[in-house]
Motif scaffolding. Structure first.
Motif, PDB file in Angstrom:
ATOM      1  N   LYS A   1       1.228   6.833  -6.857  1.00 42.88           N
ATOM      2  CA  LYS A   1       0.074   7.667  -7.196  1.00 42.88           C
ATOM      3  C   LYS A   1       0.376   9.137  -6.933  1.00 42.88           C
ATOM      4  CE  LYS A   1      -4.871   8.217  -6.252  1.00 42.88           C
ATOM      5  NZ  LYS A   1      -6.039   7.708  -5.471  1.00 42.88           N
ATOM      6  N   LYS A   2       1.059   9.413  -5.844  1.00 38.46           N
ATOM      7  CA  LYS A   2       1.401  10.791  -5.475  1.00 38.46           C
ATOM      8  C   LYS A   2       2.243  11.462  -6.556  1.00 38.46           C
ATOM      9  CE  LYS A   2       4.055  13.393  -2.001  1.00 38.46           C
ATOM     10  NZ  LYS A   2       4.812  13.289  -0.717  1.00 38.46           N
TER      11      LYS A   2
ATOM     12  N   PRO B   1       0.809  -1.227   0.000  1.00 34.39           N
ATOM     13  CA  PRO B   1       0.000   0.000   0.000  1.00 34.39           C
ATOM     14  C   PRO B   1       0.839   1.273   0.000  1.00 34.39           C
ATOM     15  CG  PRO B   1      -0.885  -1.598   1.559  1.00 34.39           C
ATOM     16  CD  PRO B   1       0.443  -2.126   1.115  1.00 34.39           C
ATOM     17  N   ALA B   2       1.946   1.264   0.737  1.00 39.74           N
ATOM     18  CA  ALA B   2       2.797   2.457   0.793  1.00 39.74           C
ATOM     19  C   ALA B   2       3.453   2.721  -0.556  1.00 39.74           C
ATOM     20  CB  ALA B   2       3.865   2.290   1.874  1.00 39.74           C
TER      21      ALA B   2
ATOM     22  N   SER C   1       0.772   3.985  -3.016  1.00 35.94           N
ATOM     23  CA  SER C   1       0.393   5.356  -2.666  1.00 35.94           C
ATOM     24  C   SER C   1       1.444   6.359  -3.130  1.00 35.94           C
ATOM     25  CB  SER C   1       0.189   5.462  -1.151  1.00 35.94           C
ATOM     26  OG  SER C   1      -0.092   6.788  -0.770  1.00 35.94           O
ATOM     27  N   LEU C   2       2.709   6.005  -2.952  1.00 33.93           N
ATOM     28  CA  LEU C   2       3.781   6.904  -3.366  1.00 33.93           C
ATOM     29  C   LEU C   2       3.792   7.074  -4.885  1.00 33.93           C
ATOM     30  CD1 LEU C   2       6.210   8.584  -2.437  1.00 33.93           C
ATOM     31  CD2 LEU C   2       7.629   6.542  -2.726  1.00 33.93           C
TER      32      LEU C   2
END
Length: 454
Positions: A418-419, A411-412, A415-416
């Motif tokens: 996507k950022k 997940p991390a 998420s990164l």
């Protein structure tokens, strides 16, 4: 003491100078690591990871070095220090995407995600040996009376080999033990004795893949043309061929029909890798490589391959005896393992972007790992079948992290990505395989446009 000097980045990152250095036996092999310059020419033959070190000569290897090496490697590296990058020309680790990936690595280390569960791996090794025992029991019990039993036993053996490949992969990436002696020892047992692959051959090939994934001309895993051609870059081999000759080339025939030949080719993949391993550990097995890039081969490794073929051939000739059934057993075991291994390899990267060496130079190490990889949705079967390599992106970012911790970090990582707008691709096993076939078809169509005038 070696005299040191100050360099500019352009002096190191000079493709023409690098090509000249590779031709000159006395020229330095310079690379940048953390704004320091090292001449690694003398270290190339002793590099534990094989000739992968050559992929970053003439480049900034900071992130690839940090990703693959333990702290102790800095002491070895210091022996080859020759200078520094000029202060005005130094790379600054800003708060960009690559910097945040580095922060994630530090965070994961502090959380203990780089520490393996020995109980987990003890279970995995034991379970896999049970698969081998089942295969052996079946052929020992019915090998002389039933062709079907031989097919079943050989198929199970193919599964055993595939799973040995994943376990050897983990041990040789030093995911299980921080002490590399034990990782190499278990890697030699699982990869050599059980699977029949040379550890040195595998490291030399696989580490290069990690350093340059899907980079045309550098990644050996996509250097499979004309049997399988993964990008238009590879079609350049036809560029200087006259049209009248092009239509007669068997290699073009293979490219045009590669979707039909895909599974038959995979059936011989394991046998090909075994033969490559045997050749690699022979006295002249690395004659094609520059003398300074040849990997030392230990007697233990040669013995591990000899032991593999001894028990494998003994199983067939002791328990089957009938020549036809021996051939069937051999063919089925090779084909099953070849397809099972290669299906996962293809899911990992094939059908994803193939980048040129010029594009790779301008791309940070971590982005290159992510955009060329494909994650496969996790699940009990997918996790087992792929040996945890369904978390391919996470593995490429943190290759020495044990597979059982990938689900914690996914997940991390997503998420990164996507950022920062970095493409993070995940799909199912069937859809991923469809993407592989779609890519093969695209390249075939591109090849069909060649020689139309003939």
């Amino acid at each position: 003491m070696v005299a040191t000097r100050t360099f500019t980045r352009s002096e190191i990152l000079n493709a023409e100078a690098l090509n000249d250095a590779k031709k000159d036996a006395d020229a330095p092999f310079l690379m940048i690591i953390d704004n320091k310059v090292y001449d690694v020419r003398e270290f190339v033959p002793d590099h534990p990871g094989g000739s992968v070190i050559l992929t970053h000569v003439g480049k900034d290897g900071t992130d690839v070095f940090d990703t693959f090496h333990p702290e102790a490697a800095w002491e070895t590296l210091a022996n080859f220090y020759v200078g520094d990058i000029a202060e005005h020309d130094r790379a600054i680790k800003n708060d960009d995407f690559a910097a945040e990936v580095r922060k994630l690595r530090t965070l994961f280390q502090s959380l203990g995600y780089y520490d393996s569960s020995k109980a987990y791996y003890a279970f995995k090794v034991s379970f896999n040996l049970c698969i081998w025992a089942l295969s052996t029991f079946i052929v020992a019990k019915w090998g002389q009376t039933s062709t079907l039993a031989n097919v079943i036993s050989a198929s199970i053996l193919g599964v055993f080999w595939q799973q040995c490949g994943w376990l050897a992969h983990d041990f040789l990436h030093h995911q299980v033990f921080h002490d590399r002696f034990w990782g190499d020892l278990f890697g030699a047992f699982l990869g050599g004795v059980c699977q029949g692959f040379s550890s040195s051959w595998w490291k030399d090939k696989h580490n290069t893949h990690h350093a340059a994934p899907n980079v045309h001309g550098e990644d050996p895993d996509i250097d499979t043309h004309p049997l399988l051609t993964w990008s238009e870059h590879a079609l350049e081999m036809f560029s200087d061929v006259p049209d009248e000759e092009l239509t007669k080339m068997w290699s073009r025939f293979m490219v045009l029909n590669q979707t039909w030949f895909y599974f038959p080719i995979l059936s011989f993949a394991r046998l090909s890798w075994c033969l490559q391993s045997i050749m690699f550990v022979m006295p002249n097995g690395q004659a094609h490589k520059p003398s300074g890039a040849r990997v030392p081969i230990s007697l233990v490794e040669q013995l591990s391959l000899a032991m593999h073929w001894t028990w494998y051939l003994a199983t067939m000739f002791l328990f089957i005896k009938d020549p036809v059934n021996i051939f069937v057993y051999f063919l089925v075991s090779q084909a099953v393992c070849g397809n099972l291994l290669a299906l996962v390899f293809s899911l990992n990267h094939n059908g994803m972007p193939v980048i040129s060496q010029e594009e790779a130079v301008d791309m940070d190490f971590f982005t290159k790992q992510i955009i060329t990889g494909r994650d496969v949705h996790p699940g009990l079967f997918a996790n087992w079948f792929t040996g945890g390599l369904n978390y391919q992106i996470e593995h490429h970012l943190f290759p020495s992290m044990p597979r059982h911790n990938f689900s914690k970090i996914q997940p991390a990582v997503a998420s990164l990505c996507k950022k920062y707008g970095v493409r993070y691709h995940t799909t199912g096993m069937i859809d991923g395989t469809a993407e592989v076939f779609a890519r093969l078809s695209e390249v075939s169509k591109a090849a069909s446009k060649l020689g139309k005038s003939a």
